[in-house]
Design a protein around this motif. Structure first.
Motif, short mmCIF file in Angstrom:
data_model
loop_
_atom_site.label_atom_id
_atom_site.label_comp_id
_atom_site.label_asym_id
_atom_site.label_seq_id
_atom_site.Cartn_x
_atom_site.Cartn_y
_atom_site.Cartn_z
N ARG A 1 86.07 45.37 -69.31
CA ARG A 1 86.63 44.95 -70.62
C ARG A 1 86.13 43.57 -71.01
O ARG A 1 86.88 42.72 -71.47
N ASN A 2 84.82 43.38 -70.79
CA ASN A 2 84.12 42.14 -71.16
C ASN A 2 84.67 40.91 -70.46
O ASN A 2 84.62 39.81 -71.00
N ARG A 3 85.17 41.10 -69.26
CA ARG A 3 85.61 39.98 -68.44
C ARG A 3 84.53 39.66 -67.41
O ARG A 3 83.73 40.50 -67.05
N THR A 4 84.55 38.45 -66.93
CA THR A 4 83.67 38.07 -65.82
C THR A 4 84.31 38.49 -64.51
O THR A 4 85.49 38.86 -64.48
N VAL A 5 83.57 38.40 -63.44
CA VAL A 5 84.11 38.69 -62.11
C VAL A 5 85.30 37.77 -61.84
O VAL A 5 86.37 38.21 -61.39
N VAL A 6 85.13 36.50 -62.13
CA VAL A 6 86.19 35.52 -61.87
C VAL A 6 87.45 35.85 -62.68
O VAL A 6 88.56 35.83 -62.15
N GLN A 7 87.28 36.16 -63.95
CA GLN A 7 88.43 36.51 -64.78
C GLN A 7 89.13 37.77 -64.28
O GLN A 7 90.36 37.82 -64.22
N ALA A 8 88.34 38.77 -63.93
CA ALA A 8 88.91 40.03 -63.46
C ALA A 8 89.70 39.83 -62.17
O ALA A 8 90.80 40.37 -62.01
N LEU A 9 89.17 39.04 -61.26
CA LEU A 9 89.89 38.74 -60.03
C LEU A 9 91.19 38.01 -60.33
O LEU A 9 92.25 38.34 -59.78
N ARG A 10 91.11 37.03 -61.20
CA ARG A 10 92.29 36.23 -61.56
C ARG A 10 93.38 37.11 -62.18
O ARG A 10 94.57 36.85 -61.99
N GLU A 11 92.95 38.15 -62.90
CA GLU A 11 93.90 39.03 -63.57
C GLU A 11 94.33 40.22 -62.70
O GLU A 11 94.99 41.13 -63.18
N GLY A 12 93.94 40.21 -61.43
CA GLY A 12 94.43 41.20 -60.49
C GLY A 12 93.63 42.48 -60.35
O GLY A 12 94.08 43.43 -59.71
N GLU A 13 92.44 42.52 -60.93
CA GLU A 13 91.59 43.70 -60.77
C GLU A 13 91.16 43.82 -59.32
O GLU A 13 90.95 42.81 -58.65
N SER A 14 91.05 45.04 -58.83
CA SER A 14 90.67 45.23 -57.42
C SER A 14 89.19 44.88 -57.20
O SER A 14 88.35 45.06 -58.09
N SER A 15 88.92 44.37 -56.03
CA SER A 15 87.54 44.01 -55.68
C SER A 15 86.62 45.23 -55.74
O SER A 15 85.47 45.12 -56.13
N LYS A 16 87.14 46.38 -55.37
CA LYS A 16 86.35 47.61 -55.39
C LYS A 16 85.94 47.96 -56.82
O LYS A 16 84.79 48.31 -57.08
N THR A 17 86.86 47.86 -57.74
CA THR A 17 86.57 48.14 -59.15
C THR A 17 85.55 47.14 -59.69
O THR A 17 84.62 47.52 -60.41
N ILE A 18 85.72 45.89 -59.33
CA ILE A 18 84.78 44.86 -59.78
C ILE A 18 83.40 45.12 -59.21
O ILE A 18 82.40 45.04 -59.93
N TRP A 19 83.33 45.46 -57.93
CA TRP A 19 82.01 45.72 -57.33
C TRP A 19 81.32 46.89 -58.02
O TRP A 19 80.12 46.85 -58.27
N ARG A 20 82.05 47.93 -58.34
CA ARG A 20 81.44 49.07 -59.05
C ARG A 20 80.85 48.62 -60.38
O ARG A 20 79.77 49.06 -60.77
N ALA A 21 81.55 47.75 -61.08
CA ALA A 21 81.04 47.24 -62.36
C ALA A 21 79.80 46.38 -62.14
O ALA A 21 78.84 46.47 -62.91
N VAL A 22 79.82 45.55 -61.12
CA VAL A 22 78.66 44.70 -60.79
C VAL A 22 77.48 45.58 -60.41
O VAL A 22 76.35 45.39 -60.88
N TRP A 23 77.73 46.55 -59.55
CA TRP A 23 76.69 47.47 -59.08
C TRP A 23 76.01 48.14 -60.27
O TRP A 23 74.78 48.22 -60.33
N GLU A 24 76.80 48.59 -61.21
CA GLU A 24 76.27 49.25 -62.40
C GLU A 24 75.48 48.27 -63.27
O GLU A 24 74.38 48.58 -63.72
N ALA A 25 76.02 47.10 -63.50
CA ALA A 25 75.38 46.11 -64.37
C ALA A 25 74.04 45.63 -63.80
O ALA A 25 73.08 45.41 -64.54
#
Length: 64
Positions: A32-56
């Motif tokens: 949702r157009n957040r950075t890794v840092v923002q997503a972590l701060r807002e409680g997004e799971s590391s696994k979900t973030i990694w999938r987004a990073v992997w794709e990007a």
């Protein structure tokens, strides 16, 4: 996935001198157009973030 593993993977793929800057400044559409840092701060799971990073970063399947 633990947050420490997420940071290690980011460092492995982006380099020690760049991964923290990238994580703080690059917005990911999948997060949702957040950075890794923002997503972590807002409680997004590391696994979900990694999938987004992997794709990007268009990383190979073996790194998923």
């Amino acid at each position: 996935m633990k947050e420490t593993e997420l940071w290690q993977r980011l460092q492995d793929h982006l380099g020690a001198g760049y991964y923290r800057v990238w994580a703080a400044e690059f917005s990911l559409a999948t997060l949702r157009n957040r950075t890794v840092v923002q997503a972590l701060r807002e409680g997004e799971s590391s696994k979900t973030i990694w999938r987004a990073v992997w794709e990007a970063l268009e990383l190979p399947d073996r790194d998923r």
